[in-house]
Design an enzyme around this catalytic site. Structure first.
Site, short mmCIF file in Angstrom:
data_model
loop_
_atom_site.label_atom_id
_atom_site.label_comp_id
_atom_site.label_asym_id
_atom_site.label_seq_id
_atom_site.Cartn_x
_atom_site.Cartn_y
_atom_site.Cartn_z
N SER A 11 0.99 -1.30 0.06
CA SER A 11 0.12 0.11 -0.17
C SER A 11 0.89 1.19 0.22
CB SER A 11 -0.72 -0.03 1.24
OG SER A 11 0.22 0.31 2.49
N LYS A 12 0.16 2.45 -0.13
CA LYS A 12 0.88 3.67 -0.23
C LYS A 12 1.63 3.82 0.97
CE LYS A 12 -0.19 8.31 -0.69
NZ LYS A 12 -1.37 9.50 -0.40
#
Ligand code: GLU
Length: 507
Positions: free
Chosen positions: A262-263
């Site tokens: 994920s970011k």
């Protein structure tokens, strides 16, 4: 005859592309090119609430930067356009209605509130509400309304959605190139909405209609779409269309291995998640990665050639990539490996090309006061020589300055630990002697200087370390750097002597 290979990358413009999306685009591109097929970009923007300004341009810029441009898509209409679903709006309704007519779909008038009430009611009884064979005959839809009541509602303009009619008690046999055969019991599926009350199709309907109209032969997309495969396969059947072949790519996992990358993982680990910068998030391009490196590491996230080889350029990937060899299980992302790839592709670049990347940094970092020759910044030949000497120690152009400052500035401080260890009582005398030897050399080349210094060391019965370590210290300020005589030759005789004398004064 086999159908022409036509694949599509179909992102929704809801923000920047995650590198997982870039990998999907890449695999589609490779598959298209190796089959002399077409690579199509379709913008799936039916959900206007999630539309983000600039996202489409970002997607196109990314494909271009990666060197995987689309053959067909926005701005390149080869007869299957438009390629933005928002511009195809008028097309979808008739397909939804066709399904209703054939008994494969139905109108549903249930309000959001009433569905919510059903959900709550089920929850209280410890059950889950599913809009399908279980409940649909108790709800407000064209299956339960009389033909007259239905007509009245439609004429009045009552808001409705169109839902797919999922058959009961059937087993679906789904096929996926990567995952093989998958069986699904239709009883667990819900009657998905195909057409919304705002007059727009849902993703499912628009996606199938467009893949059909655009003559897509293979759908290669992320694993998160696997749960939609049952509906999509049924939709092709319901329309009586031949379905494309499907391949669902494995997820890209966190560096620790568990969970989807994920970011936040990027923020925590200090590595990019997006190909290009977006807002405050630095992209691979801006972090100094070469597109070749990004393409190469992405290609191997979920696929391998079956050999130990891991260095592939795009044209090689087109030859060796094999969709049948894509893995089922998630691919662990390794930020260190991405740097390793960039190091490799940095070495592949000509120093003459790297000069252009380095010069702006050099201009910014160079301290004019300390520069022993401020003109060097305009002398490309000199900078090329510097880069050739230091680049094997660099993974990014941004590493260059830290590795090469002493080629442009006279060191004014020295690593104290090294001084303590290497600067002996007799060092000044030795260096003074070296200085006078160097003074006498006319042709101040690396080889010549090396030969002189080494011969002298031999004649004086000294060890290499006694001379070379302090000499490097005065030239570099530390014990680092490439071949010492290359450094001396490049900065030149005058500057070399200046550095020795400065150290003799200071130390
Ligand atoms: N619009 C979907 C996405 O954002 C496309 C999924 C598919 O390829 O079918 O990924």
């Amino acid at each position: 005859m086999n159908k022409k290979v036509r694949v599509r990358f179909a992102p929704s413009p809801t923000g920047p592309l995650h590198i997982g999306g870039v990998r999907t685009a890449l695999y589609n591109y490779l598959f298209a090119k190796q089959n002399n097929g077409d690579f199509i970009l379709r913008i799936e923007d039916t959900d206007q609430n999630r539309y983000v300004e600039g996202a489409e341009k970002y997607i196109i810029d990314t494909l271009n930067w990666c060197g995987i441009p689309y053959d067909e898509g926005p701005g390149k209409d080869l007869g299957h356009g438009p390629y933005r679903q928002s511009e195809r709006k008028s097309l979808y309704k008739k397909y939804a209605e066709l399904l209703v007519k054939n008994g494969k779909a139905y109108y549903a008038f249930d309000s959001a509130e009433s569905l919510d009430a059903h959900r709550k009611d089920h929850e209280q009884k410890g059950k889950t509400f599913i809009y399908n064979w279980h409940n649909r005959l108790k709800l407000n839809n064209s299956l339960t309304l009389s033909p007259e009541a239905l007509q009245t509602k439609l004429q009045k303009g009552d808001p409705y959605v169109i839902r797919f009619y999922t058959p009961q008690d059937e087993v679906l046999h789904l096929k996926d190139i990567i995952r093989g055969d998958i069986q699904i019991d239709t009883n667990i599926l819900d009657d998905k909405v195909l057409f919304k009350s705002d007059g727009m199709p849902t993703y499912h309907l628009a996606n199938i209609v467009d893949d059909h109209l655009m003559e897509i032969s293979h759908v290669i997309r992320g694993e998160e779409w696997l749960p939609s495969l049952a509906l999509h396969t049924q939709l092709y059947d319901a329309f009586g269309w031949e379905a494309p072949k499907f391949a669902h790519l494995p997820l890209i996992m966190k560096p620790q291995g568990k969970g989807k990358l994920s970011k936040r993982d990027g923020e925590k680990g200090g590595f990019p998640i997006f190909p290009l910068s977006w807002g405050n998030s630095v992209g691979y391009r801006e972090a100094g990665y070469f597109p070749e490196a990004v393409i190469n590491f992405l290609a191997l996230l979920g696929w391998n050639p079956g050999t130990e080889e891991e260095l592939f350029k795009l044209d090689e990937l087109i030859k060796v990539f094999d969709i049948n060899r894509v893995h089922k299980s998630g691919a662990r992302f390794d930020p260190e490996k991405t740097k390793w790839y960039n190091h490799y592709y940095l070495q592949e670049q000509e120093s003459e090309v790297l000069v252009n990347f380095f010069k702006p940094i050099l201009t910014e970092k160079l301290d004019k006061e300390l520069a022993f020759n401020p003109d060097l910044i305009d002398q490309d030949d000199y900078i090329v020589n510097v880069i050739s000497l230091i680049k094997e120690r660099a993974s990014f152009v941004s590493d260059f300055w830290g590795l090469s400052a002493y080629f442009f500035q006279t060191p004014i401080s020295y690593n104290e630990k090294v001084v303590k260890k290497q600067w002996k009582e007799n060092t000044p005398a030795l260096l003074s002697k070296i200085a006078s030897l160097l003074e006498a050399i006319d042709n101040f080349s690396s080889l010549k200087v090396e030969e002189m210094v080494k011969t002298w060391i031999g004649n004086e019965n000294l060890t290499f370390g006694q001379v070379m370590a302090p000499l490097r210290l005065v030239m570099v300020g530390d014990l680092k750097g490439p071949h010492l005589f290359d450094i001396m030759a490049l900065v030149g005789k005058k500057e070399t002597l200046k550095r020795i004398n400065l150290a003799l004064e200071k130390l």
